[in-house]
Structure formats: C-alpha cells, structure tokens
Design a protein around this motif. Structure first.
Motif, short mmCIF file in Angstrom:
data_model
loop_
_atom_site.label_atom_id
_atom_site.label_comp_id
_atom_site.label_asym_id
_atom_site.label_seq_id
_atom_site.Cartn_x
_atom_site.Cartn_y
_atom_site.Cartn_z
N GLU A 56 62.05 68.22 26.35
CA GLU A 56 61.46 69.47 25.99
C GLU A 56 59.88 69.12 26.76
O GLU A 56 59.51 70.50 27.14
CB GLU A 56 61.34 69.60 24.53
CG GLU A 56 62.79 69.82 23.74
CD GLU A 56 63.39 71.09 24.24
OE1 GLU A 56 62.61 71.90 24.64
OE2 GLU A 56 64.60 71.05 24.45
N ALA A 57 59.14 68.03 26.65
CA ALA A 57 58.19 67.85 27.15
C ALA A 57 58.01 68.24 28.58
O ALA A 57 57.18 68.99 29.19
CB ALA A 57 57.49 66.50 27.00
N ARG A 58 59.03 67.63 29.33
CA ARG A 58 59.07 67.70 30.70
C ARG A 58 59.14 69.35 31.07
O ARG A 58 58.57 69.74 32.02
CB ARG A 58 60.39 67.06 31.40
CG ARG A 58 60.46 67.33 32.97
CD ARG A 58 61.79 66.80 33.37
NE ARG A 58 63.16 67.29 32.74
CZ ARG A 58 64.22 66.94 32.83
NH1 ARG A 58 64.40 65.80 33.51
NH2 ARG A 58 65.28 67.35 32.29
N ASP A 64 56.70 71.01 14.60
CA ASP A 64 58.31 70.70 14.41
C ASP A 64 58.87 71.76 15.29
O ASP A 64 59.46 73.01 14.50
CB ASP A 64 58.90 70.85 13.08
CG ASP A 64 58.27 69.58 12.25
OD1 ASP A 64 58.68 68.18 12.59
OD2 ASP A 64 57.18 69.65 11.53
N PRO A 65 58.90 71.83 16.75
CA PRO A 65 59.23 73.09 17.30
C PRO A 65 60.68 73.74 16.85
O PRO A 65 60.56 75.00 16.97
CB PRO A 65 59.10 72.54 18.82
CG PRO A 65 59.14 71.28 18.63
CD PRO A 65 58.29 70.60 17.54
N PRO A 66 61.61 73.14 16.89
CA PRO A 66 62.98 73.74 16.47
C PRO A 66 63.15 74.47 15.36
O PRO A 66 64.03 75.49 15.06
CB PRO A 66 64.01 72.47 16.89
CG PRO A 66 63.46 71.15 16.32
CD PRO A 66 61.91 71.59 17.03
N MET A 67 62.18 73.75 14.19
CA MET A 67 62.33 74.34 12.92
C MET A 67 61.29 75.59 12.92
O MET A 67 61.39 76.31 11.80
CB MET A 67 61.85 73.29 12.05
CG MET A 67 62.73 72.13 11.93
SD MET A 67 62.42 71.03 10.59
CE MET A 67 64.16 70.08 10.31
N PHE A 68 60.52 75.73 13.91
CA PHE A 68 59.56 76.99 13.81
C PHE A 68 59.82 77.82 14.93
O PHE A 68 59.13 78.80 15.35
CB PHE A 68 58.15 76.40 13.68
CG PHE A 68 57.65 75.59 12.45
CD1 PHE A 68 58.24 76.08 11.26
CD2 PHE A 68 57.30 74.30 12.76
CE1 PHE A 68 57.87 75.36 10.19
CE2 PHE A 68 57.02 73.29 11.60
CZ PHE A 68 57.17 74.06 10.34
N ASP A 69 60.99 77.61 15.74
CA ASP A 69 61.22 78.25 16.84
C ASP A 69 59.76 78.48 17.77
O ASP A 69 59.51 79.56 18.20
CB ASP A 69 61.70 79.69 16.44
CG ASP A 69 62.41 80.32 17.81
OD1 ASP A 69 62.88 79.86 18.70
OD2 ASP A 69 62.47 81.68 17.87
N ALA A 87 62.56 66.64 16.75
CA ALA A 87 63.80 66.69 17.65
C ALA A 87 65.20 67.16 17.09
O ALA A 87 66.01 67.33 17.55
CB ALA A 87 64.31 65.19 17.75
N MET A 88 64.86 68.18 15.95
CA MET A 88 66.13 68.61 15.23
C MET A 88 66.52 70.05 15.79
O MET A 88 66.57 70.83 15.05
CB MET A 88 65.83 68.45 13.68
CG MET A 88 66.07 67.20 13.13
SD MET A 88 67.45 66.34 13.43
CE MET A 88 67.02 64.58 13.25
#
Length: 350
Positions: A94-96, A287-292, A30-31
């Motif tokens: 983000e899921a939607r 961790d999607p935002p941290m790994f783009d 979520a970050m």
C-alpha cells in the motif's frame, strides 16, 4: 511560489512526492478484508465477515473503545512470524502504491501477548516483512513499539526491554503508547518512557484523541517528541503555545477522527485551529482499511473541506519527513529528494 496547476488531480500531483507516513498501525492498518480472511483461514479462526462488503459493515464504529474491541477480534489472526511478515508486506504494498518511501508502523505487542503469542515470532515477522518491503517494494519500513496503556506497569516495562533488545535487528526506532486513553493516563507508565529514553529510543504517544488537553500535558511530561492525534489541544491555549514553541509534531488522522466520532463531521475538526497556532502537523491514515482511507485520501478530504491549498499540503507532507525517527543521514537524503520533487511541482522552499 505557488504551483501553476494542470489538469492533473491533487492526488496525482501529490503522488509524485516521495512521502513518509508516521501514524499507521500494523495490526489494524493491515486488516484489509482479503488479508484478514486469509490469515483467519491459516489460523483456523472464523471472523464476523466473509468478504469486502460484509467487512465494511463490520468496520463501523461509534467510539474509540468500540473500535478497539473490533480491532482485538481481527488481531486474533496474527499469531505467527509468517502472519506478521504478511501484514508488514501488505503495508509495504500500500505504501508503494502511494509513493510512500518510508513509514513507521506502530506495533502493539500487548494486543497479542495476553493470548501467548511469542515475542520472538513477532520480531521474526517484522524482520522478514521489512526485508520484503525493501527488496520487493522499495519501501523502508521501521517500527514503533506501542505500549498498550492498560497494561500493568511491570508488564509494560517488560515490553520496553524486549523492544530495546530487538531494536537493531528489527528496525525499531521508537516507543509509543496507545489503546484506551480514558482512565489510563500516560503518566502511569512514565517509568517505561524513562527507560526507553535512557537507552536513546525516541518517544511518542497517542493523546488528545479520546482524552482532552490534560492527556496531552501528561504525555509531554513523559518526554515525548511527538503526539499522535493531539486534536483536543485546542481546549487549552497555553498547551497550544507549548506545542508550537517546542515544535512537537502532531500526527493527525482526520478521517479516523470522524469515523470514531471524535468530531461529528470533518467540518468540525480542529485542524484549522491547530495550524493557526503554528504547531507542526502531518496527515496520516491511522488504520486505513478500517476507515476506508489512505494518506492521499486524507489529503484530498482535508483540501475539499478546508481549502488549505496545495502548497500547505506539501508542507504538511514534508513535516512527516522532517520529524521522522529515521536515522539522520537517510532523513536528510529523503528531505532532499522530497524538496526536489516539490520544486518540480512549483513549490520551491527557496
């Protein structure tokens, strides 16, 4: 049969499938910089970045342990029920966007318990975030309570007891294990897994990411039904055979593995060997935002590197639905919906 492709991109075609994601952490996942900064301002915390660009520079890692240190900095923004609700909802948004209909988010209370965040605040935030996701975004959110594997055994068992007491009202569907893998084998918390299993809670564990095949064997000995990562299983052919025979799902996160230097490049990833061994896999963003990254990006990257073909990617996405900890009636319905959408793409299992 194989689909006849149109001009639509792979991501556009996979977008049409009602998907499931099983390996995404609430705290790191979520970050996104805007949310992290908003939570930091709410809590009077100064983060080491001030916008998306500086966050991208900060979110650079060379090892799992370094990543966890950075994660602990951003997780300091999670303190209240409202913080947790906002974090859960951001995951729902983000899921939607990706047509993910159901997701299981890892929640590691050990990341915040040491500084005194009340468990009840976490639970109330999970409940509210889950409600928002269902009502506002059409996403079914469930939670896996991950034990911080560095916790003392008695503290970890207390976290299991808290999870069991809140499971129905908070949508807790499983028990997992994460944080520093090296030096902290799953077996040291085997009593925690036993307590959860006795209460009927499904089990999973991070293993075979920073640790080798022995770490996966150790997790299997704790009775897990899934392995999160598991990419080092190729070290041991007998382990590959057991994972395939028992149909133990590996929730693989390829871009995370490259970012954390588990592999020097995607070309070096063990995904093809794991597939060749007949082990069920699914793709995830960790961790999607941290790994783009996100789930669709993982699919595109794997296809670009290995040329698996759309039919196999569809099967990997289906594996996530089939191996989810979702209650059986809902899982059966989502599988039917998934298969109907896959048939529309030209991938008919019949």
């Amino acid at each position: 049969m194989e689909a006849t492709h149109t001009a639509s991109t792979l991501a556009e075609r996979l977008q049409t499938l009602p998907k499931v994601e099983l390996h995404n952490h609430l705290e790191g996942g979520a970050m996104y910089p805007d949310l992290a900064l908003r939570l930091a301002a709410r809590n009077g915390i100064t983060l080491p970045f001030h916008d998306a660009e500086s966050a991208a520079a900060y979110y650079r890692f060379s090892s799992l342990d370094q990543f966890i240190d950075i994660l602990r900095t951003t997780v300091a923004t999670l303190n209240t029920a409202e913080d947790y609700a906002d974090a859960v909802e951001r995951q729902g948004i983000e899921a939607r966007r990706q047509n993910i209909r159901y997701h299981e988010l890892f929640v590691t209370y050990g990341l915040v318990s040491r500084r005194g965040v009340p468990w009840e605040a976490v639970v109330e935030g999970l409940i509210e975030g889950r409600r928002r996701n269902a009502e506002r975004h059409g996403v079914d959110t469930a939670f896996i309570i991950d034990l911080d594997r560095t916790l003392p055994g008695d503290a970890a068992l207390a976290h299991v007891e808290l999870a069991l007491a809140a499971r129905e009202r908070a949508g807790i569907v499983g028990l997992g294990l994460d944080c520093q893998e090296a030096g902290y084998p799953a077996g040291r918390l085997k009593h925690c897994f036993a307590a959860a299993a006795e209460a009927g809670l499904p089990l999973t564990a991070h293993a075979g990411e920073d640790g080798g095949a022995a770490s996966i064997w150790d997790a299997l000995d704790c009775g897990v039904a899934r392995i999160d990562h598991g990419v080092q299983a190729v070290e041991d052919p007998s382990l590959l055979a057991v994972l395939a025979e028992r149909e133990i799902l590996l929730t693989v996160c390829p871009l995370s593995n490259v970012a954390l230097q588990v592999f020097p490049s995607l070309a070096d990833h063990t995904l093809p060997q794991l597939l060749a061994a007949g082990i069920p896999l699914c793709l995830n963003s960790d961790d999607p935002p941290m790994f783009d990254s996100d789930l669709l990006t993982e699919c595109e990257a794997v296809e670009a590197q290995f040329g698996l073909g759309e039919a196999l990617l569809v099967e990997l996405l289906r594996n996530a639905v089939a191996h989810s900890f979702q209650p059986a009636p809902a899982r059966t319905q989502l599988l039917a919906d998934f298969d109907a959408a896959a048939t529309a793409l030209g991938h008919d299992r019949g």
